[in-house]
Design an enzyme around this catalytic site. Structure first.
Site, mmCIF file in Angstrom:
data_model
loop_
_atom_site.group_PDB
_atom_site.id
_atom_site.type_symbol
_atom_site.label_atom_id
_atom_site.label_comp_id
_atom_site.label_asym_id
_atom_site.label_seq_id
_atom_site.Cartn_x
_atom_site.Cartn_y
_atom_site.Cartn_z
ATOM 1 C CG HIS A 135 23.249 -63.379 62.897
ATOM 2 N ND1 HIS A 135 23.873 -64.611 62.934
ATOM 3 C CD2 HIS A 135 23.825 -62.704 61.866
ATOM 4 C CE1 HIS A 135 24.763 -64.673 61.963
ATOM 5 N NE2 HIS A 135 24.756 -63.528 61.299
ATOM 6 C CD GLU A 136 22.585 -59.202 60.711
ATOM 7 O OE1 GLU A 136 23.732 -58.776 60.513
ATOM 8 O OE2 GLU A 136 22.125 -60.223 60.156
HETATM 9 ZN ZN LIG Z 1 25.976 -62.876 59.757
#
Ligand SMILES: [Zn+2]
Length: 660
Positions: A320-321
């Site tokens: 996600h990051e």
């Molecule tokens: Zn986020």
């Protein structure tokens, strides 16, 4: 008694007069002191009552100046919990102004250090500068007006506190071993959304992108990290080292990051990216460009000790990051109301990334249905809100990624192409949802498809709250189907705020029958010309009610919202529910895909909860679960039964609730 009283009275009067005189003198002295102090201080902190239409009274920064480069040096003192710094900001003047308004919060600006000069270095006279705490502004007033098209540099020295509040540039700590007296400190930053201004004076809005030359000064036993690698280390006196980092890409202030710690360093597999585990953090993880900082609980995985799901959680967080490096960092929202888009896209991309890296986890199949079942109940209340308004929490991230999945299903391969176009067009810049819709529509039209105007579709999903329940009613004698949509609320009687779109959505309805089998959708070939919708395909329900012919055998069950890719619920007439239950209760029940089986259970029990469906229909449907060996339908059932159990607990009926 009377005389005594009189004497006493006059005594009291004298006393009172004396007191009054004393108080009056005191008040005068106080006023005098305040006037003197105010005259000294007023230019540093402007009183709120000054009124007027000055640029610092508005909550947003004026557009007359645009920063394009920062030179920033910070020197934190971990023991004393303070930091000092200097900053120089280069600016483009876009409209004439005498005021330079930027952000500063809880910083002390060093008297006599503030300057304004032209790009060539000529010092320009500053008439004044002051802080305006109400809007967290620092205002510099130039004697002469800055000119459009010219470039300027401002600069100053400042100090701040390294608080343990997990906002801005803050102090964190850990124990090197389990004894408490071995506390080690580190300095970490968390600037999103609006705390860079607590670390240094800056234009702290996401559209004010610039490049940054960062220098971090620290004691030699510490390591300094920032978004970029170190260009040069310079030894200074008394054991201090200044690390100069390479110039960053063009980016917003909220993505800058600093870490000063005595941690060990492990060369990772991501190559160009640093990921730091921090002991104290406000958010689970932050996508700073080139230096992701994560809470240590979200990051640490011990192969023999941690449960298996932990590995997936860590992988998902990192994915996600890293996805944010494109969605958010390369292309940034104009303003915070657009945050759902970067969160939705990053989550959508991360799920695909983890799925590609570890297909045996079946993340893609599981994540979306699981999160849909979590988010739909939250969005079924009159207290929900339109997605575009603001991101209030993780539920909006989930809503965002659910809508991206729906859009991906509608557009097929055009979705990916449109996203690439969007990233290419707006890289190092800012963009909002309308820009993405425009790129997607362009690609769709290049592909020769005319049924989708992405903006028109998506506005119905992002500018109004909630989602619809679509009721599919079949006429078994002639094969006609009526589809109606209605705002799904657990309490259908409750008042909801007006919506410009009257709670009518553009719903992409997908169908499958027993004959059509488990065919995945192509690019959505809607054929409404001859009045018959082919299966599989997309039927666009754009009005409150539409009726059409479907080529389904009267004895065959009809299933809508294949794999529950749409952000809506489906109800059927009682006979079709019966056909679905019968079909599930056969050895070939797996002809209905796993995600759809989970969707049927979740829809049925939630429709019972809202009063749309009789409880026996849902319970009847759940009988097939004795055959079910997949996780997702059971997860939906567990949630449904848990709710029943909770509602019936301590009532007379609770003893009637039997578990198979
Ligand atoms: Zn986020």
């Amino acid at each position: 008694m009377e005389m005594h009283t009189a004497t006493h009275k006059s005594d009291t009067e004298r006393h009172t007069r004396k007191k009054v005189a004393y108080v009056a003198v005191l008040v005068l002295v106080i006023i005098l002191i305040s006037v003197i102090v105010a005259s000294l201080v007023h230019r540093k902190i402007l009183a709120d009552s000054s009124g007027g239409d000055a640029p610092w009274h508005r909550p947003r920064l004026p557009k007359s100046l645009a920063p394009y480069h920062y030179r920033l040096e910070l020197k934190p003192n971990l023991e004393d919990s303070v930091f000092t710094g200097t900053v120089e900001i280069s600016l483009h003047c876009l409209a004439p102004t005498r005021y330079i308004v930027l952000h500063a919060n809880l910083l002390n600006i060093t008297e006599g250090s503030v300057f304004l000069k032209s790009l060539r270095g000529e010092i320009l006279t500053l008439r004044d500068w002051f802080l305006y705490p109400k809007n967290e502004f620092l205002v510099l007033e130039s004697k002469t007006s800055l000119e459009t098209g010219r470039r300027y540099v401002i600069g100053m020295k400042f100090q701040g506190k390294l608080l343990e509040d997990m906002r801005g540039f803050y102090r964190s700590f850990y124990s090197a071993n389990s004894t408490h007296n071995d506390r080690r400190y580190l300095a970490v930053s968390q600037f999103a959304p609006m705390d860079a201004r607590k670390a240094f004076p800056c234009f702290d809005e996401p559209a004010m992108k610039a490049t940054f030359d960062v220098t971090l000064v620290h004691q030699s036993e510490y390591t300094a990290l920032s978004n970029m690698p170190i260009r040069q280390s310079e030894v200074r006196s008394e054991g201090w080292v200044a690390d100069h980092f390479y110039t960053t890409l063009r980016m917003p202030t909220y993505l800058l990051a600093f870490v000063i710690a005595d941690f060990g360093y492990k060369e990772g597999v991501t190559g160009i990216h640093d990921i730091v585990a921090s002991p104290q953090m406000r958010v689970p993880a932050m996508e700073n460009w080139g230096l992701v900082v994560s809470h240590e609980n979200r990051m640490l995985y011990a192969p023999k000790l941690s449960p298996v799901w932990k590995k997936e959680e860590v992988a998902s967080m990192i994915a996600h990051e890293l996805a944010h490096m494109w969605f958010g960092n390369l292309v940034t929202p104009e303003w915070w109301g657009g945050v759902w888009l970067k969160e939705g896209l990053a989550t959508w991309a991360a799920v695909r990334g983890v799925d590609a890296a570890e297909p045996t986890w079946r993340v893609k199949e599981r994540y979306f249905v699981q999160s849909l079942h979590q988010i739909l109940p939250v969005d079924s209340s009159s207290l929900s809100h339109p997605l575009q308004l603001t991101v209030t929490g993780p539920q909006d991230v989930t809503r965002g990624s659910s809508l991206m999945r729906m859009l991906n299903t509608i557009l097929g391969t055009a979705f990916r192409k449109g996203i690439l176009k969007y990233l290419q067009k707006y890289k190092y810049s800012n963009a909002g949802q309308n820009d993405l819709w425009a790129c997607l529509t362009e690609v769709v039209q290049e592909d020769g498809r005319t049924d989708v105007q992405v903006k028109e579709v998506m506005d119905t999903w992002t500018l109004q709250m909630g989602f619809p329940v679509v009721t599919v009613t079949r006429d078994y004698s002639n094969g006609r189907v009526t589809a109606t949509q209605r705002h799904f609320l657990y309490d259908p009687e409750v008042n909801v705020p007006d919506s410009l779109r009257n709670y009518v959505w553009q719903v992409p309805l997908t169908f499958m029958s027993r004959e059509s089998g488990n065919t995945s959708l192509g690019n959505g070939d809607t054929s409404r010309g001859n009045g018959t919708v082919s299966i599989p395909g997309i039927f666009w329900l754009r009005k409150r009610e539409e009726d059409f012919r479907l080529s389904v055998d009267a004895s065959s069950r009809l299933l809508a919202n294949i794999n529950q890719t749409g952000y809506y619920r489906v109800n059927y007439d009682v006979r079709n529910w019966q056909l679905l239950a019968e079909d599930l209760d056969t050895v070939t029940f797996q002809n209905i895909p796993t995600q759809s089986r989970a969707g049927l259970i979740d829809d049925a029990f939630n429709l019972v909860r809202s009063g749309h469906l009789a409880p026996e229909v849902a319970l009847n449907l759940s009988r097939y679960l004795t055959r079910e060996r997949e996780y997702l339908p059971w997860l939906a059932a567990e949630r449904a039964f848990g709710y029943l159990h909770m509602m019936l607990a301590d009532t007379k009926s609770s003893s009637d609730l039997k578990w198979l």
